[in-house]
Design an enzyme around this catalytic site. Sequence first.
Site, PDB file in Angstrom:
ATOM      1  CB  SER A  32      -0.856   0.013   1.270  1.00 37.82           C
ATOM      2  OG  SER A  32      -1.567  -1.206   1.385  1.00 37.82           O
ATOM      3  CD1 TRP A  75      -1.000  -8.429   5.529  1.00 37.03           C
ATOM      4  CD2 TRP A  75      -1.606  -6.489   4.596  1.00 37.03           C
ATOM      5  NE1 TRP A  75      -0.448  -7.430   6.268  1.00 37.03           N
ATOM      6  CE2 TRP A  75      -0.795  -6.221   5.728  1.00 37.03           C
ATOM      7  CE3 TRP A  75      -2.101  -5.425   3.853  1.00 37.03           C
ATOM      8  CZ2 TRP A  75      -0.467  -4.912   6.123  1.00 37.03           C
ATOM      9  CZ3 TRP A  75      -1.768  -4.137   4.263  1.00 37.03           C
ATOM     10  CH2 TRP A  75      -0.976  -3.889   5.370  1.00 37.03           C
ATOM     11  CG  ASP A 108      -5.035  -1.923   1.403  1.00 35.58           C
ATOM     12  OD1 ASP A 108      -4.765  -3.103   1.092  1.00 35.58           O
ATOM     13  OD2 ASP A 108      -4.278  -0.969   1.158  1.00 35.58           O
ATOM     14  CB  CYS A 136      -4.929  -0.385   6.096  1.00 36.66           C
ATOM     15  SG  CYS A 136      -3.538  -1.038   5.139  1.00 36.66           S
TER      16      CYS A 136
END
Length: 636
Positions: free
Chosen positions: A416, A635, A633, A588
């Site tokens: 990012s 992971w 966003d 995020c």
Amino acid sequence: MIMGCVFSLPEDRLVAFDRPQTTRETSFIDKMKKTGKNIVVFYGSQTGTAEEFANRLAKDAHRYGMKGMSADPEEYDLSELSRLTEIENSIAIFCMATYGEGDPTDNAQDFYDWLHEGDADFSGVKYTVFALGNKTYEHYNAMGKYVDQRLAELGAQRIFDLGMGDDDGNLEEDFVSWREQFWPAVCEHFGVEATGEESSIRQYELKVHSDLNMNKIYTGELGRLKSFENQKPPFDSKNPFLAPVTVNRKLNKAGDRHLMHLELDITGSKIRYESGDHVAVYPINDSVIVNRIGDLLGVDLDTVISLNNLDEESNKKHPFPCPTTYRTALTHYLDITNPPRTNVLYELAQYATEPKDQENMRKMASSSAEGKALYQSWVLDSCRNILAILEDFPSLRPPIDHLCELLPRLQARYYSIASSSKVHPNSIHICAVVVEYKTKTGRVNKGVATNWLKNKMPADNGHKATVPMYIRKSQFRLPFKSSNPVIMIGPGTGIAPFMGFVQERGWLKEQGKDVGETVLYYGCRYKNEDFLYQEELEEFEKTGVLTALNVAFSRDQAEKVYVQHLLKKNKEAVWRLVHMDNAHIYICGDARYMARDVQNAFYEIAEELGGMSRAQAVDYIKKLMTKGRYSQDVWS
């Protein structure tokens, strides 16, 4: 510390190739007829895993007296699917990964749009779908489910149930189990029997070049030969830009981790980016591992070779850019650090001279419960990469060309972007933590990209350190109206996109725009150790760009404090911003725990202050997602 090692996510293959040239055949039906194929396997792939699975299924077909081809939907005209009935005993298989927030992968975007808008008649077309995703994400396997359902709606006949692959568990095992049941169902459907031939046949043949001009040899380029020496825009996944590193500094003040901030110079590249986008970088493998593989296999790594597809009709002429050297292939093109999948073990087993080694490798690639458990513990849980396997099976010394054929491609890594193009139009900032951990076998595994980036120091002695990169657009965007408040939640390196967001809100303020409240929830372990960007953030708070800076230091006191605890502590202010003031929420970082815990905190706040039941609260947050007011966003 021992950490679980994971395969690279299925939701991340390289961004869209250029459109196929007009000379290339776009009719997969004509190609199938010409080459006597009756099975086509389409893949929607972002990190290459779905493509790998598609190749394995296409290769399987010959065990049943059929012929298969794998195909990138971007290279063919998918409206021809209705013509598949012209080929006897034909099937279309779809290996579809889901990317980001339930989106199609880049190479399947056009196919998705066409399915969505079209009203084709697929009567008589036989198909099945295997979906690749990750359960920790909100929209688990959305793309696979959609393709499966939509093809049925358009009249196609599902000949085997949708397979669900979960990369949070064991994606390889999910695939192998599904495939073990799929082929017998196909045999039954068409009344054919397995030929008994095992699928250990080579796809590529080796050609060694003895007198090739050095200018004709690939040295790490991804598309055009010499594209690194002679850079031409536009820059994308096949033509990355070599960005010089201008800053590389350690962010944390203490502790045993290495958190870093890098700045890449994109001056003159014509590259544009927006806050919230991702930068993709192409790392290279550690030369120590490459050399050790060469030593173990007794090979001169500087031999110039090509691996040429035995199927001359295939669009994929080589498994990686050729001609090149084994050294370049193992350094730039092949994934040598992830645990190999079962098909690699199966195909390499024949080269083990010790019967016990051969038996164990075949067992791990089998569908027996014992074999699956052995693969899980010996390969996955122990984080054994191909080098560790060669070291621990001393009788296994495969020909290096077959090894290179079987290993998956080394993938780009996505970060990012930690800057705003309004403030830094010629610079892209990256914030990352160096990955390094001890495995159960006592080896130290190092993250490919972060260790490579860590050593990319700005120009010393006039030599520029560069990073091959391109931009991947994202849906993670600041509100269109700057007067909308924003709530940003990003612990650890999840702070990255919010550095860009905050810079941009500051810039908008300077332009005299009406800027709504800008609230940040950040978390780290210790205030004096890993409070990333502390000086910058405190300055933003002092100047009023950040309305509120809430920081959770998880280990500075006896009981752990995380971002979700601070959200609940400030519940009245949070609820007012969300419910009354139209705030946009951004999250995020880690998907498995943090994103889920934060979402639960929002549910609880909505229940308590909005007087809702849990079901209503869940629905309320879902509606925010649909409206684009709750973006992630994340992971895993």
